[in-house]
Write a protein that holds these residues in place. Structure first.
Motif, short mmCIF file in Angstrom:
data_model
loop_
_atom_site.label_atom_id
_atom_site.label_comp_id
_atom_site.label_asym_id
_atom_site.label_seq_id
_atom_site.Cartn_x
_atom_site.Cartn_y
_atom_site.Cartn_z
N GLY A 205 -35.52 0.90 -41.93
CA GLY A 205 -36.84 1.13 -42.88
C GLY A 205 -37.02 0.01 -43.48
N ARG B 266 -38.81 -3.81 -44.78
CA ARG B 266 -40.29 -4.36 -44.85
C ARG B 266 -40.31 -5.01 -43.82
NH1 ARG B 266 -38.08 -4.44 -50.10
NH2 ARG B 266 -38.96 -3.12 -51.66
N HIS C 73 -45.02 -0.45 -42.09
CA HIS C 73 -44.74 0.07 -43.26
C HIS C 73 -44.56 1.54 -43.02
CE1 HIS C 73 -44.20 -0.14 -47.78
NE2 HIS C 73 -44.87 0.88 -47.66
N ARG D 135 -40.90 2.81 -43.23
CA ARG D 135 -40.25 3.07 -44.47
C ARG D 135 -40.24 4.28 -44.54
NH1 ARG D 135 -38.13 -1.12 -47.20
NH2 ARG D 135 -38.59 -0.26 -49.36
N TRP E 41 -38.27 6.54 -42.25
CA TRP E 41 -36.91 6.47 -42.42
C TRP E 41 -36.53 7.40 -43.78
CZ3 TRP E 41 -33.60 5.88 -46.52
CH2 TRP E 41 -32.39 5.45 -46.13
N ASN E 42 -37.38 7.43 -44.96
CA ASN E 42 -37.04 8.38 -45.83
C ASN E 42 -37.47 9.90 -45.69
OD1 ASN E 42 -36.57 7.19 -48.65
ND2 ASN E 42 -37.76 5.65 -47.68
N ARG F 148 -31.60 6.14 -52.15
CA ARG F 148 -32.66 5.52 -51.62
C ARG F 148 -32.95 4.18 -52.30
NH1 ARG F 148 -35.76 9.78 -49.08
NH2 ARG F 148 -35.18 11.61 -49.82
N MET G 212 -33.30 1.10 -49.45
CA MET G 212 -34.52 0.60 -49.35
C MET G 212 -34.84 -0.63 -49.87
SD MET G 212 -36.65 2.65 -47.51
CE MET G 212 -35.22 2.23 -46.49
#
Length: 410
Positions: free
Chosen positions: A226, A228, A328, A331, A334-335, A360, A364
């Protein structure tokens, strides 16, 4: 290091804006990305003052600050997009014949569909950043010293100006329902994308084997971590530690970190590195710098546009979707997968909301005061509540058939 320089390209940095950025942002660990956006907003305010024959910093350090009409006009200017700001600057020059396109449209059209409108949240941020900059000047000029009567009045006027500006900053009302804005592909869609991008797949839209393996490696890093877009783009060959299944993110807009990857991704890296990267032209830039993602000639791909092309190419192959597939998006995906994983844990092994947020933040690369973990936690709660409600109703009517009493009510 991000600095604000003259609009006309002078290499000399502006003293006060850059001092402000260093003391209030850089020294407290704020990201270069945030500093750039703050300085851009201050630069817009300085440009606005310059069009009126004024020096904003001179007004704030030794002048009379701004009045109510100035605040209104500054807010209006900060609400314009870059193109319209440029047109307005040009039209303000002596004997200029440039007229803003927006100024030629009738007022009714402007109110309904503003041409090139800046998002409300961005306008609010610009206004608040400029207001905070003015407040910084006010504090340096007046706080901690005995003031004459005229200075006391000017200090109060400056207080009112800052409050006035912040009051005109539109709020981001979507923040109360922002869990709805975090939608991302479900795991089965991600698996489909993985199958499309697998090197050698008949559905892979990229023909070159080099490009297939390079793109697949970039996809796998996004999928596993995830990360950037910029964090993957700037990876070096030693960023992937295959023996430990780890990916080192050294260049980040927030926090550098080391995150786990699966063995499959480490194996993809090994194949790409041994088969293609080492065999690039001798003396190429990639071999000198260690850049991982390059073109065939070994020139680093620093902009991240190659990642955008991957997603733009794959997007039409997925059909209509309720979200827009971008780097993006991964991300968010993934969460979402993390939330599904946490829900499958036995009740005695589940984490509190605070520990989930810390998890997280750690993976992240968010700052400790970021609101993003809370947003994803809210979405997680919404999804769990919706699922439980659906299961509850299914248990009442397991076949989806209305009871006799319900049919009579209808």
């Amino acid at each position: 290091m991000i600095v604000l320089t003259d609009l006309h390209g002078s290499p000399a940095p502006h003293y006060h804006p850059n001092l402000y950025a260093v003391s209030e942002y850089r020294q407290v660990g704020r990201s270069a990305h945030t500093i750039e956006k703050v300085l851009r907003a201050i630069g817009m305010a300085k440009s606005w003052a310059e069009m009126r024959g004024r020096d904003l910093d001179q007004d704030l350090t030794a002048g009379s600050f701004l009045d109510g009409s100035d605040a209104l006009d500054l807010v209006r200017f900060l609400s314009l997009n870059a193109a319209d700001q440029h047109v307005e600057r040009e039209s303000a020059k002596p004997e200029s014949k440039v007229v803003s396109f927006a100024a030629r449209r009738n007022k009714e059209d402007q109110s309904d569909t503003p041409y090139g409108a800046v998002p409300t949240a961005e306008v609010g941020n610009r206004i608040r950043w400029v207001a905070n900059y003015i407040e910084w000047h006010r504090g340096r000029r007046f706080d901690g010293r005995d003031l004459a009567e005229a200075e006391t009045q000017l200090n109060a006027s400056a207080h009112n100006l800052v409050s006035n500006l912040k009051g005109k900053a539109p709020g981001n009302h979507s923040r109360w329902h922002d869990d709805e804005l975090l939608e991302a592909p479900d795991p089965d869609v991600l698996q489909h994308i993985d199958e499309i991008l697998t090197p050698g797949s008949s559905t892979n839209p990229f023909r070159s084997e080099f490009v297939q393996w390079r793109n697949y490696l970039a996809w796998r890093l996004l999928f596993d971590t995830g990360a950037r877009r910029s964090e993957v783009t700037t990876a070096a060959t030693d960023s992937v530690i295959g023996a430990k299944n780890r990916f080192q993110i050294r260049e980040s807009k927030t926090i550098a970190r080391t995150v786990p990857i699966i063995k499959k991704t480490a194996d993809v890296f090994d194949h790409f590195f041994m088969t293609y990267w080492l065999n690039m032209p001798s003396g190429c830039e990639a071999h000198r710098t260690g850049a991982l993602f390059t073109d065939k000639a070994g020139s680093p791909l620093t902009s991240g546009k190659f990642l955008n092309r991957i997603f733009l190419t794959v997007r039409p192959m997925l059909g209509s979707q309720p979200w827009q597939l971008t780097p993006h998006t991964m991300r968010r995906a993934w969460n979402h997968i993390l939330s599904l994983k946490l829900d499958r844990l036995p009740k005695d092994q589940r984490f509190s909301a605070e520990k989930e947020a810390q998890m997280r933040i750690r993976l992240m690369g968010w700052s400790e005061n970021s609101r993003q973990p809370a947003r994803y936690n809210r979405r997680h709660i919404r999804e769990s509540a919706d699922r439980i409600a659906q299961e509850m109703m299914d248990e009442i009517n397991p076949n989806g058939v209305l009871s006799e009493e319900s049919r009579n009510d209808q």
